[in-house]
Structure formats: structure tokens, C-alpha cells
Write a protein that holds these residues in place. Structure first.
Motif: not given
Ligand code: FMN
Length: 739
Positions: A58, A83, A199, A292-293
Motif C-alpha cells: 500500500a 508514498p 484509491k 499497509a501496516r
Molecule cells: C504509515 C502510514 C502511511 C500512510 N500513507 C498513505 C498514503 O501516503 N497514501 C494513502 O493512500 N494511504 C496511506 N496510508 C493508508 C494505507 O495505505 C492503508 O489504506 C491503511 O493503512 C489501511 O491498510 P492496513 O489495514 O493494511 O494498514 C498510510 C498508512 C500508514 C500506516
């Protein structure tokens, strides 16, 4: 196209830390001509990324920098999002390539806004933050100026104030018209080969979400939609609303079908690793998921066999990537501090003790330089810096990608087919040829001996090779053919333009002349047979090379992310009164570390293995050896031509040329001849040859159709490669047509 800097510049990463509008200087007002006209039709996209059956990294601000992406790819991510970087941050950046590492940087005021590496290009998605179609247009033009990314994504999901305060991120969900216009502007700005994706988050009600999705898909601008299954107000710790996704997937599928397209939906939210993905796919109906996480904590979460150890494997690799690819130390420290240092992980029975882990974490937080960080993990910085990035540092990644490509192409990968799928070669309608009878197009009988091959070679190639072999002494121009390529339209108002020039045939792949051998031709590398792929050469700096690789014809795109263009050869052999019109795809092999190198289909173009080398666990075909062999055979004039300034650029002495004699020192402020490599007479010649070698590229044409007109006996035969097969090893059909 790109500027190459050899002097290291101190850069500071801002991309990784924040790219919000507060950090970025205002841009000069845009002129009317740069405005996006919303009434223009949406240009088509020729990208071959399918987004199906994949597991993706992600987008993550600060975390999704180059080392995280490379590690994720190494451990199984099919595509990687960078990012979010806002429009005003990337617009106006200068693009620089580090010739030693291959790393491409987008810099502004010596600050690194974005960096990437050619090895990830087929899998890399750049994420844009924007709420202004005009700025989005300029931003996408900037990031796609030199084929660094496979796709561009619009962030419509970030709820953080730095994004939403300017109407970007999740705020775009409540301004659907603006959202759709921004996507359309991105589609217009990107070259056809670069996909546009989006997204989003869920809206509070399902009805509103479906209405929004409807509008987005109907723009015709996107190839894939990622849904983070949380609403804008939900916190990350609240469980994702995965049960709402199936209806959205069905809705997108039904609209896309009506539009005659496929627009996969990717599920994001609470997918933690490869093991959780199948359950989520079953629940939601998607075929691809995004993490993502899970990846922030451990980029090996994409690995089907389970995560590998952070302290023992991932963290040391992170440090090595960071040193070798010169990742800004602040970003490296931040990303490493987010890694989940755990006492024991899958496959790590000898996990470190809590005390040892605490010492590592302390070491990371106290380190101020790459040297200090390396010390924490017992890594020798100088040794890492002395290694070749292409051959040593990226070796594991390259091998992992190669292995996945092989697995995908042999169809052994079950559910995980991977996202980079060649959309061409789907049909197995083998040479139906309009209902006409077709024959086996291979050479038969005694003539077969003339091939160096273990496998039968196509008849057309044998006729051509014989014609050349028997007449080369008398027909001086026999090795010249007309070579045509197509320049893509630069906008929807433009048309494709053909270009044609004469080039010299440099032989078929892996063939050398040998008076002792049957037919006068022998394999250069005896572990491999002959191939009908033709070779010629070019200067990698010429516009032709960019044209070839920016075409992205479906046929010329491989499962391994390789890419080339369409071409046609017209070759008249006077002595035999035959014209060969060879349709093919064309591929460019530049020097190591050149950004275009990742587009070359190494595996697919390799000649067939010789029968006695079949059972050996033999090396891959040595393409660099082949390239060097052809380079070393160039005549002194040609060798020198590759170290001139870029062909076609203004002549430095243009003012004095009228009074100068052709080829004297005034008209040619560069060497007119260079000796063969190994025979240099001084250091200057050595340097010039090195420069020539860098600019030299091997051009390989993979034929798929040959139209042979024989004026001597008034016949015409069409040879065609069976659809879906490789020219190097595949089967050909032949059919007679009216001459
Ligand atoms: C550290 C961090 C930075 C993030 N930066 C972005 C970003 O730049 N663009 C975006 O669309 N989402 C961003 N997100 C959201 C993630 O892409 C994702 O949608 C969200 O964390 C849910 O996914 P997960 O449950 O796998 O963490 C970020 C999330 C985290 C944890």
C-alpha cells in the motif's frame, strides 16, 4: 530525457517525511494553454498491468520509500505503491540518475522528493495527492517524463489534515466531479503505457459509495480501483468494514463489463499478510489485496511461507539497501524504528533474546550516520559501498523476481498468478489464417544441416541465411535493410508517425560465421542453438530508443514486465530476387545499470538450449557476452561514433563548418576511429572506448510474421509464429498467397 550527475549532491528527503502543501513553494500561475480541457475524449491506455490475482504494498507516507518497496518486491509483493506525493511537490523537480547505483531521483532545491530504481519500474505505482486537474496534469507529466513508473494513482483516502486541508485525500470523496476530472487529467497526462488508478475510502452509506464508484469507473480513466474499507472518520484500530466490499466489487464489474473493460477492485484494510489474504478474497470477491501496516512492521509479510526475522534478515538488508542506494539516513532510521523487532518469527527458531532486541533498537535510535547504523548490525560499510548495485546488492531481488516470472509463465503458481500479466498471447487459435490451409513452416530435409540449431529453424530464416551466405561476397549491400518503427502520438490530437532508416544486420542471436562448420555458421555459445531473432545496433541516447520503448505494444510486453515496440524490416536481396518483410517486436539491451535495461526480455529472447546441454543445470544465456561480442566486432569508425555527443544534437563547431574539409579536426572534434577494445594505445582511447561502450545498445528484433515475395519464381509465402509462442523457440506456420 534525463540528466546524469556524477558528483554526489547532499540531499535531504522531504518526500518521505511530508509533502503537504505547507512545505511546498507556490507554483507560478499556469497559462491558458496548459489548462486541461474536460471535453476532450479520454485517451486509451495500453498498459499490460492487470491488477488481478496479486498482493500489493500500500502507499505509505515516509514508509513506502525505495528500500521498503524493494524488500516488499523481494518477498512477494506483486506491485508496490510509493508514498503519496502532492502535485506541487513533484512539479518542477529535476530528474537525476546516479550512474553508479541506477537510482533515479526527483530533486527540488537539492531535496529528494521521490526516488526509484529501474528494477522496480514494471511494478511501481506513483501515488499523487491532488485536488486540481491542472496541477495533477503537470505532476503526472513530470513523473512520467522518462518511463520510471508503471502506473500513477490518485489518493482519495487520506484523512490526515495535511492532505485534506487542501481538498485532497479523503476530501475528494465529497467532491466527486473534481475527483473524476482529476483522474481524467491524469489519464491525459500519462503516456498510454502508464496506467491510472485510484484509491478511495468508503462513504458513510453504501448507497453514496456505490454512486461515487459508479462515477469514477465511468470516467474511463482508471484501470483499477483500491478500496480502503474504512470511512474517513474511522481510526485504524477500528475493524475494516470488509463486508461492504462485495457489493461494490459486483457493481464495478457490471459497469466495467458494459464498458467492455475489466477494472479490478483491490481490497485494503486489515489484510496483514499473505496468509490472511485468501480469506479476505473469499469474503469480498476481490482477487487482489493490499497491505499497509503489515508491511510497515515487516516487508516480508507478502511471503506465502510466513514472515522472515526482522533482526536477523530484514533489518540488516534494510541497512545494506540504504547504504548502497544512498537512502536518506533520517528516513532509514524512521522506517527501521517501525519494524516489528520480535523475539521469534516463523522459521527463526534461534530468535534473539529480549535484551538483544532492545540493544538493537537502542542502536538504531542513537545512530546518526549510515556507518553507525551499520555498526549496530556488524555490517562493513566500505564493503557494501564497493559492491556493484546491479550484480551484488540487487542479486536476491533479481533472483526472486526471475523465479516468480518463471513460476508464472509455467503456470505453476495456482492462485498467485501475480499481477504483471501479459494480456497478449491469450488466444490459442493457432494460425487459422483465414480458413486457408497452413503448413509447418520449418526448414526440412538436408538443408536443415545449415542451421546451428538443435531445434528446427523456420524455413524463411534458412532461405534468408542461405541467400546471404551464398552472395555476401558479390552483393556488397546485402547486410543492409530498411528498419521502420512507430512514434506514438504525443496527444489525442496527434497521429502515430512512422520512421524508417537503413541499418546493418549484425547476425542472428548466438550465430557466428565459421568456415569449418556445416553451412558456414556455428553457435557462438555451444550450449545454445540458433535463434531467428535478428540483431542490429543503436546509440542508446537517440530518440529512436525512447520511441521503441514507449510504444508498449501488447505483443511486445512480457510477463516479466519487459517492454518493446512494433517494427517492420524490409530486406531486398538482389542476388536471389527476394524481398523479406519481417514484422516483429523490437527490444533494446543497453549497458548494465542503464534504466532501460529492465525492459529487456532476457529469458524470452534466449535461444533454445542445445540437446547436449538440456540436462545440465546450465547458466542462463549470456546476453551481456552477446552484446560485448557485437560491440567488439564494430569497425574503428563505428566504435568512435558512439563516443560523440548525442547524434542529432547541434554540432559544437557549426559556425566554422562551411570552411572546413569533411572529417578534418574542425568538423569532427571527436575521434574518427578507435581501436578494438584491448588494443587501445593510450588512456584517452581507453576512456573514449569506455564511453562508446556505455552508449552502445544491442537491438534485438523478435519476428512474428515474415512475408516472403520471391520475384525469381513469382511466389509469395507468409510465415507466422504460432500465437503465444516465443520466436526464439516457437513453431511457425506457412501459407502460400497470391504474389
Ligand atoms: C504509515 C502510514 C502511511 C500512510 N500513507 C498513505 C498514503 O501516503 N497514501 C494513502 O493512500 N494511504 C496511506 N496510508 C493508508 C494505507 O495505505 C492503508 O489504506 C491503511 O493503512 C489501511 O491498510 P492496513 O489495514 O493494511 O494498514 C498510510 C498508512 C500508514 C500506516
Amino acid at each position: 530525457m534525463e540528466s546524469i550527475s556524477s558528483t554526489p549532491v547532499e540531499v535531504e528527503a522531504v518526500a518521505a517525511d511530508s509533502t503537504s502543501y505547507q512545505d511546498v513553494a507556490a507554483l507560478p500561475a499556469i497559462t491558458e494553454s496548459e489548462r486541461v480541457d474536460d471535453l476532450d475524449p479520454i485517451p486509451t491506455c495500453t498498459s499490460t498491468l492487470t491488477y488481478r490475482n496479486g498482493i500489493f504494498l500500500a502507499p505509505m507516507v515516509r514508509i513506502g520509500t525505495l528500500p521498503t518497496r524493494l524488500l516488499s518486491l523481494e518477498y512477494g509483493a506483486d506491485l508496490v505503491w510509493g508514498p503519496e506525493i502532492v502535485d506541487r511537490a513533484i512539479i518542477g523537480c529535476e530528474r537525476k540518475v546516479d550512474p553508479h547505483t541506477g537510482v533515479v531521483e526527483y530533486l527540488k532545491d537539492h531535496k529528494q522528493i521521490f526516488s526509484c530504481h529501474p528494477i522496480e519500474r514494471p511494478y511501481l505505482v506513483y501515488q499523487l495527492g491532488s485536488s486540481d486537474p491542472d496541477l495533477a496534469f503537470q505532476a503526472i507529466r513530470t513523473i512520467t517524463q522518462a518511463d520510471d513508473v508503471a502506473a500513477v494513482d490518485l489518493n482519495c483516502g487520506c484523512p490526515k489534515p495535511f492532505s485534506t486541508h487542501a481538498g485532497m485525500g479523503a476530501n475528494m470523496l465529497s467532491t466527486p466531479k473534481l475527483l473524476c476530472n482529476t483522474l481524467k487529467a491524469m489519464r491525459r497526462a500519462a503516456p498510454p503505457s502508464v496506467a491510472v488508478t485510484c484509491k478511495i475510502r468508503l462513504l458513510p452509506t453504501q448507497k453514496a459509495t456505490l454512486e461515487l464508484v459508479d462515477k469514477i469507473v465511468r470516467t474511463g480513466a482508471i484501470e483499477c480501483l483500491t478500496v480502503h474499507c474504512r470511512t474517513k472518520d474511522m481510526r485504524p484500530r477500528e475493524p475494516a468494514l470488509l463486508h461492504r466490499l462485495r457489493e461494490i466489487v459486483d457493481h464495478v464489474n457490471s459497469i466495467a463489463e458494459k464498458m467492455g473493460r475489466a477494472i479490478p477492485v483491490v481490497c485494503n484494510g486489515d489484510v496483514w499478510d499473505a496468509a490472511t489474504a485468501p480469506k479476505i478474497k473469499e469474503l469480498t470477491g476481490v482477487t487482489s489485496t493490499m497491505i499497509a501496516r503489515g508491511a510497515e512492521a515487516n516487508p516480508s509479510c507478502f511471503r506465502e511461507e510466513g514472515n522472515v526475522s526482522i533482526p536477523q534478515v530484514i533489518a540488516p538488508k534494510w541497512v545494506k539497501y540504504s547504504i548502497a542506494l544512498k537512502n536518506p539516513i533520517g528516513n532509514t532510521k524512521y522506517c527501521m524504528s517501525q519494524l516489528a523487532f520480535k523475539p521469534a518469527e516463523a522459521g527463526n527458531v534461534n530468535g534473539l533474546s529480549k535484551r538483544q532486541l532492545a540493544a538493537l533498537r537502542m542502536g538504531i535510535s542513537q545512530a546518526k550516520t549510515h556507518e553507525e547504523l551499520a555498526n549496530v548490525f556488524g555490517i562493513d560499510v566500505e564493503q557494501v559501498r564497493s559492491q556493484s548495485v546491479a550484480e551484488d546488492i540487487l542479486k536476491d531481488l533479481r533472483e526472486a523476481l526471475d523465479a516468480r516470472i518463471k513460476r508464472h509463465s509455467s503456470g505453476f503458481d495456482g492462485q498467485r498468478l501475480g499481477a504483471v500479466i501479459n494480456n497478449a498471447s491469450q488466444s490459442s487459435d493457432q494460425g487459422s489464417a483465414g480458413g486457408q490451409q497452413t503448413n509447418d513452416g520449418h526448414a526440412k530435409g538436408d538443408n536443415q544441416k545449415k542451421a546451428t540449431s538443435n531445434s528446427p529453424q523456420p524455413e524463411w530464416k534458412e532461405i534468408l541465411a542461405n541467400g546471404i551466405g551464398e552472395n555476401i561476397k558479390n552483393e556488397k549491400s546485402i547486410l543492409y535493410y530498411a528498419f521502420s518503427t512507430v512514434e506514438q502520438p504525443s496527444s489525442v490530437h496527434d497521429a502515430a508517425k512512422p520512421h524508417v532508416r537503413y541499418v546493418v544486420h549484425r547476425g542472428f542471436v548466438n550465430e557466428k560465421r565459421d568456415g569449418e562448420a556445416d553451412g558456414g555458421i556455428a553457435p557462438q555459445n555451444p550450449s545454445f542453438g540458433s535463434s531467428p531473432c535478428l540483431m542490429t545496433t543503436t546509440d542508446v541516447r537517440t530518440p529512436k530508443v525512447a520511441q521503441l520503448t514507449s510504444q508498449s505494444s501488447l505483443r511486445a510486453s512480457g510477463q516479466d514486465g519487459s517492454r518493446g515496440g512494433e517494427c517492420e524490416i524490409a530486406w531486398w536481396i538482389e542476388s536471389t530476387q527476394m524481398q523479406f518483410r519481417i514484422s516483429g517486436t523490437v527490444h533494446v539491451l543497453p549497458t548494465k545499470d542503464h534504466p532501460l535495461r529492465s525492459l529487456f526480455p532476457f529469458e524470452r529472447l534466449s535461444p533454445p538450449r542445445a540437446p547436449d546441454a538440456m540436462d545440465q543445470d546450465a547458466e542462463s544465456f549470456d546476453w551481456d557476452g552477446e552484446r560485448t561480442r557485437i560491440f567488439n566486432k564494430l569497425n574503428p569508425g563505428l566504435l568512435a561514433s558512439f563516443c560523440r555527443p548525442t547524434p542529432g544534437t547541434p554540432h559544437p563547431n557549426s559556425q566554422q563548418l562551411d570552411s572546413a574539409k569533411p572529417k578534418d579536426d574542425t568538423s569532427s572534434p571527436w575521434p574518427l576511429e578507435l581501436p578494438q577494445p584491448g588494443k587501445e594505445e593510450n588512456d584517452e582511447q581507453k576512456k573514449q572506448l569506455e564511453q562508446s561502450e556505455k552508449n552502445f545498445a544491442l537491438v534485438v528484433v523478435e519476428p512474428y510474421k515474415v512475408d516472403l515475395v520471391n520475384l525469381a519464381d513469382d511466389t509469395r509465402t507468409i510465415y507466422e509464429l504460432v500465437e503465444g509462442e516465443n520466436a526464439a523457440t516457437g513453431t511457425w506456420t506457412s501459407r502460400r498467397v497470391v504474389p
